[in-house]
Design an enzyme around this catalytic site. Structure first.
Site, PDB file in Angstrom:
ATOM      1  N   SER A  36      14.108  -1.080 -27.752  1.00 54.81           N
ATOM      2  CA  SER A  36      14.654  -0.453 -26.536  1.00 54.81           C
ATOM      3  C   SER A  36      15.609  -1.362 -25.766  1.00 54.81           C
ATOM      4  O   SER A  36      16.403  -0.871 -24.975  1.00 54.81           O
ATOM      5  CB  SER A  36      13.521  -0.026 -25.602  1.00 54.81           C
ATOM      6  OG  SER A  36      12.746  -1.148 -25.237  1.00 54.81           O
TER       7      SER A  36
ATOM      8  N   ASP B 190      12.384  -0.287 -14.996  1.00 47.19           N
ATOM      9  CA  ASP B 190      11.060   0.336 -15.112  1.00 47.19           C
ATOM     10  C   ASP B 190      10.065  -0.773 -15.449  1.00 47.19           C
ATOM     11  O   ASP B 190      10.433  -1.951 -15.462  1.00 47.19           O
ATOM     12  CB  ASP B 190      11.056   1.516 -16.101  1.00 47.19           C
ATOM     13  CG  ASP B 190      11.242   1.101 -17.565  1.00 47.19           C
ATOM     14  OD1 ASP B 190      11.105  -0.105 -17.879  1.00 47.19           O
ATOM     15  OD2 ASP B 190      11.530   1.990 -18.397  1.00 47.19           O
TER      16      ASP B 190
ATOM     17  N   HIS C 124      11.479  -2.682 -18.615  1.00 49.80           N
ATOM     18  CA  HIS C 124      12.899  -2.902 -18.959  1.00 49.80           C
ATOM     19  C   HIS C 124      13.731  -3.355 -17.763  1.00 49.80           C
ATOM     20  O   HIS C 124      13.552  -2.839 -16.660  1.00 49.80           O
ATOM     21  CB  HIS C 124      13.507  -1.600 -19.510  1.00 49.80           C
ATOM     22  CG  HIS C 124      12.776  -1.072 -20.707  1.00 49.80           C
ATOM     23  ND1 HIS C 124      11.847  -0.063 -20.619  1.00 49.80           N
ATOM     24  CD2 HIS C 124      12.826  -1.429 -22.014  1.00 49.80           C
ATOM     25  CE1 HIS C 124      11.354   0.180 -21.835  1.00 49.80           C
ATOM     26  NE2 HIS C 124      11.931  -0.624 -22.694  1.00 49.80           N
TER      27      HIS C 124
END
Ligand SMILES: *[C@@H]1O[C@H](CO)[C@@H](O)[C@H](O)[C@H]1NC(C)=O
Ligand SMILES: *[C@@H]1O[C@H](CO)[C@@H](O)[C@H](O)[C@H]1NC(C)=O
Length: 355
Positions: free
Chosen positions: A36, A330, A333
């Protein structure tokens, strides 16, 4: 008219120029593998819950678009592409809005939730690393029919390849202590690190065999300082960084750096570098005010303690108004701002040699 240079001198100058060009061939494309941290939306096109193609993700991206990047805006590889004079964003390979003309200057095969270990990509049914490489082989075929074989092969040899993964192997896999899982197979985390590094080595050798020469191997961030890990920190109970996870990140980064040195010695023409985000990111967390950042331990999105993906969207009414004041977007991240600082650091300290 002045005297003409002797032919032998002219040949020598020509040769010197050619050598310089060969050594400093410009990077025509950035080609990305990983999780990610570098996925630009591949997971939108596979059946998984590891997604972020909805608000508030992307709210600071061009047009406020939620692309599937796990941030409020761009990710580090986007900034790196721009620093090389290429496009300001690197598109996801599975996104039908882009075609081989776009991918010829940059493409990411990354998939949020994946890792070196096949067992990690199984957790959220995302794209395993071996399959990212399969997509890359398919990309090579398309590129050769698009540009013609000689041009495509030249591009593939001059491109900058970047990898970024490993966090999920520890946090979504090893340390979840699934019965019969990796932590029971490798009771010593050092042995698991060696297992991952072995997979990384196999991957890098395959990539080299397929024509890659300039490769940046991405290291782990201070993963014990992610808001999610802080919230679950049972040792201090004060939402401090989980020091044992940070120690594993430092240790693993050391192993991966050694691996890059070993491979450079063995593979002719390989220029493999290790891009370490650890200390740059820890620097932001320790002295955020130097960067105009004020919040380090909770994330912008929702309560900032646990949420990511769909949970972040569901409770987004709590989301902060200015993400630039936060290290994390978040619970897992970084914000676009942090991504940009890390990208600048890596360009300046590691990737400059390819410019
Ligand atoms: C890719 O798409 C662009 C428009 O988005 C188009 O101009 C171009 O011809 C396409 N290239 C190929 C190889 O299909
Ligand atoms: C991961 O899975 C692929 C496909 O089944 C397999 O080829 C590869 O050997 C596996 N990797 C490891 C380290 O087990």
């Amino acid at each position: 008219m002045g005297k003409r240079l002797p032919v032998s001198l002219m040949l020598l100058l020509l040769l010197a120029t050619l050598l310089l060009v060969a050594v400093h061939a410009k990077v025509p494309a950035v080609i990305v593998f990983g999780d990610s941290s570098v996925d630009a939306g591949n997971n939108n096109f596979i059946p998984t819950i590891a997604r972020s193609n909805f608000q508030p993700y992307g709210r600071d991206f061009t047009g406020g678009k939620a692309t599937g990047r796990f941030s409020n805006g761009r990710i580090a590889t986007d900034f790196i592409s721009e620093a090389f004079g290429l496009r300001p964003t690197i598109p996801a390979y599975l996104d039908p809005a882009y075609n081989i003309s776009d991918f010829a200057v940059g493409v990411t095969f990354a998939s949020a939730g994946t890792g070196y270990d096949n067992a990690t990509s199984d957790v959220l049914s995302v794209i395993p690393l071996w399959k990212e490489l399969d997509y890359y082989k398919e990309y090579q075929t398309k590129l050769r029919s698009h540009l013609g074989q000689p041009q495509a092969d030249q591009l593939l040899a001059d491109a900058l390849y970047m990898t970024s993964m490993g966090t999920n192997d520890f946090l979504e896999n090893y340390y979840t202590n699934i019965p019969g899982g990796r932590s029971s197979q490798f009771p010593n985390v050092g042995d698991y690190q060696n297992f991952l590094a072995g997979i990384g080595e196999g991957f890098l050798r395959q990539l080299y065999g397929l024509g890659a020469r300039k490769i940046s191997v991405g290291g782990l961030p201070p993963m014990g300082c992610m808001p999610l890990e802080r919230s679950a920190n049972v040792v201090t109970g004060q939402r401090g960084c989980v020091e044992s996870y940070n120690a594993v990140a430092v240790d693993f980064n050391g192993r991966m750096k050694k691996l890059t040195e070993k491979l450079n010695g063995e593979l002719p023409g390989a220029e493999i570098v290790f891009s370490n985000p650890y200390f740059a990111m820890l620097g932001i967390i320790r002295k955020p005010s130097l960067y105009g950042i004020s919040v380090t331990s909770t994330a912008c999105c929702a309560t900032g303690m646990f949420e990511m993906g769909y949970a972040c969207a569901r409770t987004s009414m709590f989301t902060c108004s200015n993400a630039d004041e936060f290290v994390f977007w978040d619970a897992f991240h970084p914000t676009q701002k942090t991504n940009q600082i890390i990208a600048n650091y890596v360009v300046e300290h590691v990737l400059k040699k390819f410019m």
